[in-house]
Motif scaffolding. Structure first.
Motif, PDB file in Angstrom:
ATOM      1  N   HIS A  49       0.802  -1.219   0.000  1.00 24.65           N
ATOM      2  CA  HIS A  49       0.000   0.000   0.000  1.00 24.65           C
ATOM      3  C   HIS A  49       0.840   1.276   0.000  1.00 24.65           C
ATOM      4  O   HIS A  49       0.377   2.319  -0.481  1.00 24.65           O
ATOM      5  N   LEU A  50       2.070   1.202   0.510  1.00 27.65           N
ATOM      6  CA  LEU A  50       2.879   2.409   0.644  1.00 27.65           C
ATOM      7  C   LEU A  50       3.886   2.603  -0.491  1.00 27.65           C
ATOM      8  O   LEU A  50       4.220   3.732  -0.835  1.00 27.65           O
ATOM      9  N   SER A  52       4.111   2.639  -3.817  1.00 24.79           N
ATOM     10  CA  SER A  52       3.322   2.649  -5.048  1.00 24.79           C
ATOM     11  C   SER A  52       4.181   2.489  -6.304  1.00 24.79           C
ATOM     12  O   SER A  52       3.784   1.799  -7.251  1.00 24.79           O
ATOM     13  N   ASP A  53       5.367   3.106  -6.337  1.00 24.90           N
ATOM     14  CA  ASP A  53       6.229   2.990  -7.515  1.00 24.90           C
ATOM     15  C   ASP A  53       6.648   1.541  -7.740  1.00 24.90           C
ATOM     16  O   ASP A  53       6.561   1.019  -8.864  1.00 24.90           O
ATOM     17  N   ARG A  54       7.113   0.897  -6.684  1.00 19.15           N
ATOM     18  CA  ARG A  54       7.542  -0.499  -6.799  1.00 19.15           C
ATOM     19  C   ARG A  54       6.365  -1.419  -7.108  1.00 19.15           C
ATOM     20  O   ARG A  54       6.496  -2.402  -7.840  1.00 19.15           O
ATOM     21  N   ARG A  55       5.218  -1.105  -6.539  1.00 20.48           N
ATOM     22  CA  ARG A  55       4.026  -1.906  -6.812  1.00 20.48           C
ATOM     23  C   ARG A  55       3.686  -1.872  -8.297  1.00 20.48           C
ATOM     24  O   ARG A  55       3.373  -2.903  -8.907  1.00 20.48           O
ATOM     25  N   GLU A  56       3.784  -0.686  -8.910  1.00 16.70           N
ATOM     26  CA  GLU A  56       3.447  -0.562 -10.321  1.00 16.70           C
ATOM     27  C   GLU A  56       4.494  -1.228 -11.212  1.00 16.70           C
ATOM     28  O   GLU A  56       4.161  -1.766 -12.269  1.00 16.70           O
ATOM     29  N   ARG A  59       3.655  -4.877 -10.995  1.00 19.27           N
ATOM     30  CA  ARG A  59       2.411  -5.119 -11.736  1.00 19.27           C
ATOM     31  C   ARG A  59       2.676  -5.141 -13.247  1.00 19.27           C
ATOM     32  O   ARG A  59       2.147  -5.995 -13.977  1.00 19.27           O
ATOM     33  N   GLU A  75      -3.309  -9.981  -9.934  1.00 20.09           N
ATOM     34  CA  GLU A  75      -3.381  -9.124  -8.754  1.00 20.09           C
ATOM     35  C   GLU A  75      -3.187  -9.937  -7.487  1.00 20.09           C
ATOM     36  O   GLU A  75      -2.518  -9.500  -6.542  1.00 20.09           O
ATOM     37  N   ARG A  79      -0.011  -9.469  -4.771  1.00 21.05           N
ATOM     38  CA  ARG A  79      -0.119  -9.319  -3.318  1.00 21.05           C
ATOM     39  C   ARG A  79       0.701 -10.393  -2.597  1.00 21.05           C
ATOM     40  O   ARG A  79       1.355 -10.112  -1.576  1.00 21.05           O
ATOM     41  N   ARG A 310       8.270   8.916  -9.695  1.00 18.48           N
ATOM     42  CA  ARG A 310       7.745  10.147  -9.104  1.00 18.48           C
ATOM     43  C   ARG A 310       8.831  10.822  -8.275  1.00 18.48           C
ATOM     44  O   ARG A 310       9.492  10.184  -7.473  1.00 18.48           O
TER      45      ARG A 310
END
Length: 319
Positions: A49-50, A52-56, A59, A75, A79, A310
């Motif tokens: 949740h925190l 976001s850059d790495r999550r994207e 993904r 998805e 997770r 970002r």
């Protein structure tokens, strides 16, 4: 490289916050193993949740590599992958600080005969691994059973570098850390019959790389695996580790050495490596380090698949 020694400079106030954080982490990893698995999953939930850059990035990588998978399934995998990344923090600390006997109880090793056979023949070994989230603890557990040198990149923070190297080298006093750019030392070790941990699965740019498919996507792939095997007169022995779902520890697998490697063509060798990478990842995709920008270097004319990072805006100074 000489083993690091503690110096008074590491007590400088600029390191105090790091020492505090490492001290708290040391306390936490004294908990039972299964508790740490649960805490790691909780940490991974927060990271999802925190960060976001790495999550994207992760993904995007999953969409590129598993286009046949439904978005819902990807998805779910994403997770699970962040849960694995959270657990990895505690596995790193366990590898650095747990008593050796306590750590050894988690190891289930298969295929050690392949390393023993190479040693008996006086052949060096490129222990070809991957950037799984379990790489730190996997290397530590195998290092308790056999001597393995490791590719090493000095950390910019001197205190963290000291702790990291001490933690990695404590399992086998004969093991050496070889600077990633020190090719001569690596070849010297291979020619003397030593085994060196090496992972060829990240994007290091165009230099000394060729474009070959990885999960159907053209990927800049280093040719160093072929170079080390040829110049070091060494075998290439794949190595994988898996965090077992039943909480009993880790299965470490030393696979048979690659036959007929290197070949006459570095591009064909790189493709062969990537095919093995695909196979290894597909067996446990949730434990792979998908947060790396694996496809950032593109063939001419292709754009990067990742969003621009970002940048945090600096607040204007008042007054």
């Amino acid at each position: 490289m000489d083993r690091p020694g503690f110096t008074a400079a590491l007590l400088h106030p600029r390191y105090w916050l790091l020492w505090l954080g490492l001290g708290l982490l040391w306390l936490v990893v004294q908990l039972p193993y299964r508790w740490l698995l649960g805490l790691g999953r909780l940490l991974g939930w927060g990271m999802f949740h925190l960060m976001s850059d790495r999550r994207e990035v992760a993904r995007t990588n999953l969409a590129l590599c598993f286009p046949e998978m439904s978005e819902i399934a990807r998805e779910r995998l994403l997770r699970e992958n962040f849960a694995s990344n959270g657990i990895a923090l505690f596995e790193m600390a366990m590898a650095w600080w747990w008593p050796r006997q306590r750590l050894a109880r988690l190891a289930h090793i298969e295929g050690l005969e392949h390393l023993n056979d190479a040693a008996a023949q006086g052949k060096g070994v490129v222990l070809m691994s991957l950037h799984f989230t379990t790489l730190e603890i996997g290397a530590a557990l195998l290092g308790q059973a056999v001597t393995i040198d490791g590719m090493y990149r000095e950390h910019r923070n001197a205190a963290f570098d000291f702790v990291q190297r001490r933690g990695r080298e404590r399992h086998n006093l004969d093991a050496k850390a070889v600077e990633r750019e020190d090719v001569r030392s690596m070849l010297r070790s291979l020619r003397s019959g030593r085994a060196i941990w090496y992972a060829p699965d990240q994007d290091y740019g165009r230099k000394a790389s060729v474009f070959v498919p990885l999960f159907g996507v053209q990927a800049a792939t280093v040719t160093a695996t072929s170079t080390f095997a040829r110049l070091g007169k060494a075998q290439v022995v794949p190595f994988t580790q898996t965090r077992l779902a039943d909480g009993s520890g880790y299965r470490l697998t030393v696979h048979p050495p690659l036959e007929g490697f290197p070949g006459e063509n570095e591009t064909a060798d790189a493709l062969r490596i990537n095919q093995w990478v695909e196979q290894a990842i597909s067996q446990q995709p949730e434990q792979y380090m998908w947060v790396h920008r694996r496809f950032k270097t593109r063939p001419e004319g292709e754009s990067r698949p990742y969003a621009k990072r970002r940048r945090r805006k600096r607040r204007a100074r008042r007054g």
